[in-house]
Design a protein around this motif. Structure first.
Motif, PDB file in Angstrom:
ATOM      1  N   SER A  38      35.311  34.733  49.520  1.00 55.79           N
ATOM      2  CA  SER A  38      35.599  36.137  49.781  1.00 55.79           C
ATOM      3  C   SER A  38      35.111  36.988  48.622  1.00 55.79           C
ATOM      4  O   SER A  38      35.029  36.522  47.483  1.00 55.79           O
ATOM      5  CB  SER A  38      37.108  36.314  49.962  1.00 55.79           C
ATOM      6  OG  SER A  38      37.450  37.683  50.042  1.00 55.79           O
ATOM      7  N   SER A  39      34.834  38.249  48.907  1.00 53.45           N
ATOM      8  CA  SER A  39      34.438  39.158  47.841  1.00 53.45           C
ATOM      9  C   SER A  39      35.637  39.718  47.097  1.00 53.45           C
ATOM     10  O   SER A  39      35.498  40.395  46.089  1.00 53.45           O
ATOM     11  CB  SER A  39      33.605  40.314  48.412  1.00 53.45           C
ATOM     12  OG  SER A  39      34.367  41.010  49.381  1.00 53.45           O
ATOM     13  N   SER A  40      36.850  39.432  47.585  1.00 52.15           N
ATOM     14  CA  SER A  40      38.056  39.816  46.847  1.00 52.15           C
ATOM     15  C   SER A  40      38.697  38.572  46.257  1.00 52.15           C
ATOM     16  O   SER A  40      38.488  37.460  46.741  1.00 52.15           O
ATOM     17  CB  SER A  40      39.049  40.544  47.761  1.00 52.15           C
ATOM     18  OG  SER A  40      39.629  39.626  48.665  1.00 52.15           O
ATOM     19  N   LEU A  41      39.466  38.763  45.221  1.00 50.39           N
ATOM     20  CA  LEU A  41      40.073  37.631  44.527  1.00 50.39           C
ATOM     21  C   LEU A  41      41.152  36.971  45.375  1.00 50.39           C
ATOM     22  O   LEU A  41      41.231  35.757  45.447  1.00 50.39           O
ATOM     23  CB  LEU A  41      40.637  38.110  43.184  1.00 50.39           C
ATOM     24  CG  LEU A  41      41.013  37.064  42.175  1.00 50.39           C
ATOM     25  CD1 LEU A  41      39.859  36.118  41.884  1.00 50.39           C
ATOM     26  CD2 LEU A  41      41.459  37.719  40.881  1.00 50.39           C
ATOM     27  N   GLY A  42      42.006  37.768  46.027  1.00 55.02           N
ATOM     28  CA  GLY A  42      43.022  37.215  46.914  1.00 55.02           C
ATOM     29  C   GLY A  42      44.115  36.443  46.201  1.00 55.02           C
ATOM     30  O   GLY A  42      44.522  35.382  46.658  1.00 55.02           O
ATOM     31  N   ILE A  43      44.600  36.977  45.071  1.00 57.42           N
ATOM     32  CA  ILE A  43      45.659  36.322  44.300  1.00 57.42           C
ATOM     33  C   ILE A  43      46.841  37.275  44.184  1.00 57.42           C
ATOM     34  O   ILE A  43      46.668  38.439  43.828  1.00 57.42           O
ATOM     35  CB  ILE A  43      45.178  35.968  42.873  1.00 57.42           C
ATOM     36  CG1 ILE A  43      44.076  34.925  42.937  1.00 57.42           C
ATOM     37  CG2 ILE A  43      46.315  35.495  41.995  1.00 57.42           C
ATOM     38  CD1 ILE A  43      43.495  34.600  41.575  1.00 57.42           C
ATOM     39  N   ASP A  44      48.050  36.785  44.492  1.00 57.16           N
ATOM     40  CA  ASP A  44      49.248  37.582  44.263  1.00 57.16           C
ATOM     41  C   ASP A  44      49.368  37.880  42.777  1.00 57.16           C
ATOM     42  O   ASP A  44      49.187  36.995  41.943  1.00 57.16           O
ATOM     43  CB  ASP A  44      50.501  36.832  44.742  1.00 57.16           C
ATOM     44  CG  ASP A  44      50.625  36.821  46.253  1.00 57.16           C
ATOM     45  OD1 ASP A  44      49.902  37.584  46.914  1.00 57.16           O
ATOM     46  OD2 ASP A  44      51.452  36.045  46.769  1.00 57.16           O
ATOM     47  N   GLY A  45      49.646  39.133  42.453  1.00 55.61           N
ATOM     48  CA  GLY A  45      49.793  39.523  41.055  1.00 55.61           C
ATOM     49  C   GLY A  45      48.557  40.181  40.480  1.00 55.61           C
ATOM     50  O   GLY A  45      48.585  40.701  39.366  1.00 55.61           O
ATOM     51  N   ALA A  46      47.445  40.169  41.221  1.00 52.84           N
ATOM     52  CA  ALA A  46      46.227  40.826  40.741  1.00 52.84           C
ATOM     53  C   ALA A  46      46.353  42.334  40.950  1.00 52.84           C
ATOM     54  O   ALA A  46      46.962  42.787  41.915  1.00 52.84           O
ATOM     55  CB  ALA A  46      45.002  40.303  41.492  1.00 52.84           C
ATOM     56  N   PRO A  47      45.782  43.132  40.050  1.00 51.84           N
ATOM     57  CA  PRO A  47      45.819  44.587  40.251  1.00 51.84           C
ATOM     58  C   PRO A  47      44.928  44.996  41.421  1.00 51.84           C
ATOM     59  O   PRO A  47      44.070  44.234  41.865  1.00 51.84           O
ATOM     60  CB  PRO A  47      45.275  45.130  38.924  1.00 51.84           C
ATOM     61  CG  PRO A  47      44.397  44.043  38.415  1.00 51.84           C
ATOM     62  CD  PRO A  47      45.049  42.758  38.857  1.00 51.84           C
ATOM     63  N   ASP A  48      45.125  46.200  41.901  1.00 48.62           N
ATOM     64  CA  ASP A  48      44.303  46.710  43.005  1.00 48.62           C
ATOM     65  C   ASP A  48      42.893  47.053  42.542  1.00 48.62           C
ATOM     66  O   ASP A  48      41.941  46.912  43.297  1.00 48.62           O
ATOM     67  CB  ASP A  48      44.941  47.956  43.629  1.00 48.62           C
ATOM     68  CG  ASP A  48      46.243  47.631  44.343  1.00 48.62           C
ATOM     69  OD1 ASP A  48      46.409  46.472  44.792  1.00 48.62           O
ATOM     70  OD2 ASP A  48      47.102  48.527  44.429  1.00 48.62           O
ATOM     71  N   GLU A  49      42.771  47.541  41.285  1.00 45.77           N
ATOM     72  CA  GLU A  49      41.472  47.966  40.788  1.00 45.77           C
ATOM     73  C   GLU A  49      41.272  47.570  39.336  1.00 45.77           C
ATOM     74  O   GLU A  49      42.228  47.503  38.561  1.00 45.77           O
ATOM     75  CB  GLU A  49      41.333  49.494  40.882  1.00 45.77           C
ATOM     76  CG  GLU A  49      41.301  50.029  42.285  1.00 45.77           C
ATOM     77  CD  GLU A  49      41.133  51.537  42.308  1.00 45.77           C
ATOM     78  OE1 GLU A  49      41.484  52.217  41.315  1.00 45.77           O
ATOM     79  OE2 GLU A  49      40.639  52.050  43.329  1.00 45.77           O
ATOM     80  N   VAL A  50      40.025  47.308  38.998  1.00 47.98           N
ATOM     81  CA  VAL A  50      39.579  47.078  37.618  1.00 47.98           C
ATOM     82  C   VAL A  50      38.229  47.792  37.476  1.00 47.98           C
ATOM     83  O   VAL A  50      37.604  48.137  38.477  1.00 47.98           O
ATOM     84  CB  VAL A  50      39.409  45.567  37.305  1.00 47.98           C
ATOM     85  CG1 VAL A  50      40.745  44.833  37.408  1.00 47.98           C
ATOM     86  CG2 VAL A  50      38.375  44.930  38.225  1.00 47.98           C
ATOM     87  N   PRO A  51      37.764  48.025  36.250  1.00 48.76           N
ATOM     88  CA  PRO A  51      36.433  48.607  36.102  1.00 48.76           C
ATOM     89  C   PRO A  51      35.372  47.634  36.616  1.00 48.76           C
ATOM     90  O   PRO A  51      35.372  46.457  36.276  1.00 48.76           O
ATOM     91  CB  PRO A  51      36.295  48.820  34.594  1.00 48.76           C
ATOM     92  CG  PRO A  51      37.690  48.811  34.068  1.00 48.76           C
ATOM     93  CD  PRO A  51      38.468  47.913  34.971  1.00 48.76           C
ATOM     94  N   GLY A  52      34.473  48.124  37.448  1.00 50.28           N
ATOM     95  CA  GLY A  52      33.398  47.299  37.976  1.00 50.28           C
ATOM     96  C   GLY A  52      32.232  47.234  37.018  1.00 50.28           C
ATOM     97  O   GLY A  52      32.266  47.820  35.929  1.00 50.28           O
ATOM     98  N   PRO A  53      31.160  46.526  37.393  1.00 47.67           N
ATOM     99  CA  PRO A  53      29.985  46.408  36.529  1.00 47.67           C
ATOM    100  C   PRO A  53      29.379  47.754  36.150  1.00 47.67           C
ATOM    101  O   PRO A  53      28.819  47.913  35.072  1.00 47.67           O
ATOM    102  CB  PRO A  53      29.001  45.586  37.360  1.00 47.67           C
ATOM    103  CG  PRO A  53      29.845  44.862  38.352  1.00 47.67           C
ATOM    104  CD  PRO A  53      31.024  45.756  38.618  1.00 47.67           C
ATOM    105  N   ASP A  54      29.547  48.749  37.041  1.00 51.41           N
ATOM    106  CA  ASP A  54      29.010  50.079  36.757  1.00 51.41           C
ATOM    107  C   ASP A  54      30.041  51.010  36.127  1.00 51.41           C
ATOM    108  O   ASP A  54      29.783  52.188  35.914  1.00 51.41           O
ATOM    109  CB  ASP A  54      28.469  50.711  38.045  1.00 51.41           C
ATOM    110  CG  ASP A  54      29.537  50.822  39.127  1.00 51.41           C
ATOM    111  OD1 ASP A  54      30.702  50.425  38.892  1.00 51.41           O
ATOM    112  OD2 ASP A  54      29.210  51.316  40.229  1.00 51.41           O
TER     113      ASP A  54
END
Length: 199
Positions: free
Chosen positions: A94-110
């Motif tokens: 998947s293109s998402s991490l799919g882990i409980d406890g992960a934040p909704d957003e982080v800074p991307g490569p750009d």
């Protein structure tokens, strides 16, 4: 002489009372009371070497640099150790991490906010959720070799393992910081393979 004997007896009584319970004696020139501080538990006690995998089996040359790549037995997770730099894992399906406890957003490569796609651990810093540019921690062309349950891949200042009960865990040996995660949980600590774990 009587004064010396009385002083000695009084001192012995105080010492005896100190052994009997939590007696506190205050005098005008007493030191301030000590504060109770609880030190943060270390990520791991001394990491074991009972279940080491052969690191050469996981080595791959990518763009002129050797890295150590592995997948989980389920094939869901792709992970890598970049020698003396970082270790990390991402969801292979998947293109998402799919882990409980992960934040909704982080800074991307750009630099723009995006959903996290990986967990990464730098040599001197603690674990963090990230969105590295492709291929991230995947081996291309792949797939990478599977790291079996209860085997430890230890190389170039990092160690990672996979256990059925706890999931994937990685540690920076330089900082002592690490992470453990599965689809259901995440903790910023390393979980070592027990010495008596089956292989």
């Amino acid at each position: 002489m009587r004064y010396v004997i009385r002083t000695a007896l009084a001192g012995a009584a105080v010492l005896g009372a100190g052994c009997a319970g939590p007696t506190v004696i205050n005098t005008e020139d007493a030191a301030p009371p000590a504060t109770n501080t609880v030190a943060a538990a270390p990520t791991t006690s001394r990491a074991g070497n009972a279940h080491l995998a052969n690191a050469f089996d996981f080595a791959a040359d990518v763009d002129g640099r050797t890295g150590y790549y592995f997948t989980s037995p389920s094939g869901r997770w792709e992970c890598a150790i970049v020698p003396r730099v970082r270790a990390g894992c991402q969801n292979a399906r998947s293109s998402s991490l799919g882990i409980d406890g992960a934040p909704d957003e982080v800074p991307g490569p750009d630099g723009e906010p995006t959903a996290p796609t990986a967990i990464t651990l730098d040599r001197a810093a603690g674990p963090r959720f990230a969105a590295p540019p492709p291929p991230g921690f995947a081996l291309e062309p792949g797939p990478a070799r599977e790291l079996p349950f209860n085997r430890i891949l230890a190389v170039a200042g990092f160690r990672c393992n996979i256990q059925e009960a706890s999931g994937i865990s990685c540690l920076s040996e330089a900082s002592g910081k690490g992470f453990t995660f599965s689809a259901d949980s995440y903790a910023p600590v390393y979980t070592d393979v027990p010495a008596d774990a089956p292989e």
